[in-house]
Design a protein around this motif. Structure first.
Motif, mmCIF file in Angstrom:
data_model
loop_
_atom_site.group_PDB
_atom_site.id
_atom_site.type_symbol
_atom_site.label_atom_id
_atom_site.label_comp_id
_atom_site.label_asym_id
_atom_site.label_seq_id
_atom_site.Cartn_x
_atom_site.Cartn_y
_atom_site.Cartn_z
ATOM 1 N N VAL A 19 0.848 -1.206 0.000
ATOM 2 C CA VAL A 19 0.000 0.000 0.000
ATOM 3 C C VAL A 19 0.881 1.254 0.000
ATOM 4 O O VAL A 19 0.611 2.222 -0.704
ATOM 5 C CB VAL A 19 -0.955 0.001 1.217
ATOM 6 C CG1 VAL A 19 -1.613 1.361 1.415
ATOM 7 C CG2 VAL A 19 -2.019 -1.080 1.064
ATOM 8 N N ASP A 23 0.761 3.427 -5.591
ATOM 9 C CA ASP A 23 -0.370 4.360 -5.531
ATOM 10 C C ASP A 23 -1.707 3.699 -5.863
ATOM 11 O O ASP A 23 -2.748 4.142 -5.402
ATOM 12 C CB ASP A 23 -0.152 5.524 -6.497
ATOM 13 C CG ASP A 23 0.957 6.455 -6.053
ATOM 14 O OD1 ASP A 23 1.302 6.440 -4.847
ATOM 15 O OD2 ASP A 23 1.487 7.186 -6.909
ATOM 16 N N LYS A 24 -1.668 2.653 -6.678
ATOM 17 C CA LYS A 24 -2.921 2.034 -7.121
ATOM 18 C C LYS A 24 -3.391 0.898 -6.219
ATOM 19 O O LYS A 24 -4.356 0.208 -6.529
ATOM 20 C CB LYS A 24 -2.781 1.558 -8.564
ATOM 21 C CG LYS A 24 -2.653 2.723 -9.530
ATOM 22 C CD LYS A 24 -2.633 2.258 -10.947
ATOM 23 C CE LYS A 24 -2.581 3.454 -11.884
ATOM 24 N NZ LYS A 24 -2.628 3.043 -13.284
ATOM 25 N N THR A 26 -4.835 0.848 -2.599
ATOM 26 C CA THR A 26 -5.273 1.849 -1.629
ATOM 27 C C THR A 26 -5.909 1.213 -0.402
ATOM 28 O O THR A 26 -6.567 0.181 -0.478
ATOM 29 C CB THR A 26 -6.284 2.820 -2.271
ATOM 30 O OG1 THR A 26 -7.375 2.081 -2.813
ATOM 31 C CG2 THR A 26 -5.642 3.654 -3.369
ATOM 32 N N THR A 28 -7.939 3.085 2.809
ATOM 33 C CA THR A 28 -8.365 4.358 3.374
ATOM 34 C C THR A 28 -8.998 4.141 4.735
ATOM 35 O O THR A 28 -9.469 3.050 5.056
ATOM 36 C CB THR A 28 -9.377 5.066 2.447
ATOM 37 O OG1 THR A 28 -10.468 4.181 2.193
ATOM 38 C CG2 THR A 28 -8.740 5.458 1.128
#
Length: 125
Positions: A19, A23-24, A26, A28
């Motif tokens: 992660v 960047d791709k 994700t 959160t």
């Protein structure tokens, strides 16, 4: 039990590195604790996917393992990561892998980090 905990922590650590580097991929959350909790759940799902699905895929693709001298492992690992991302989406967890090539690179990172962590962490086996 201890072996299970170590493997889950190793998976969570390896997923966290993926992660962090890509960047791709994700993850959160509204706080660090929420992200850590989600990462543990994702690690459990990833472990379950690898335990249940990966052996079946390996058996079905055995001729390709021989033909590619094992390089198909990268594709199988990518598929397991994509399947984990899909399951997390269905469970409304905030973990997502965007695209096959990201999954290939992520699977490679996870494999290397998992190996390194298994070298330094205790294991009952």
């Amino acid at each position: 039990m201890m072996n299970f905990l170590v493997k889950t922590i190793v998976n969570a650590g390896a997923l966290a590195v993926a992660v962090w580097l890509l960047d791709k991929i994700t993850l959160t959350g509204h706080s660090t604790a929420a992200k850590a909790g989600t990462l543990i759940v994702v690690a459990l799902i990833f472990g379950l996917v690898n335990w249940l699905v990966k052996p079946i895929v390996k058996v079905l693709t055995f001729p390709l393992f021989i033909l590619t001298l094992g390089l198909i492992t990268l594709v199988v690992n990518a598929l397991m990561l994509l399947l984990t991302s899909w399951v997390c989406g269905k469970l409304d967890l905030s973990f997502h892998v965007e695209g096959f090539w990201t999954a290939v690179l992520g699977g490679l990172i996870i494999s290397v980090v998992s190996w390194a962590l298994h070298v330094v962490l205790p294991d009952e086996d």
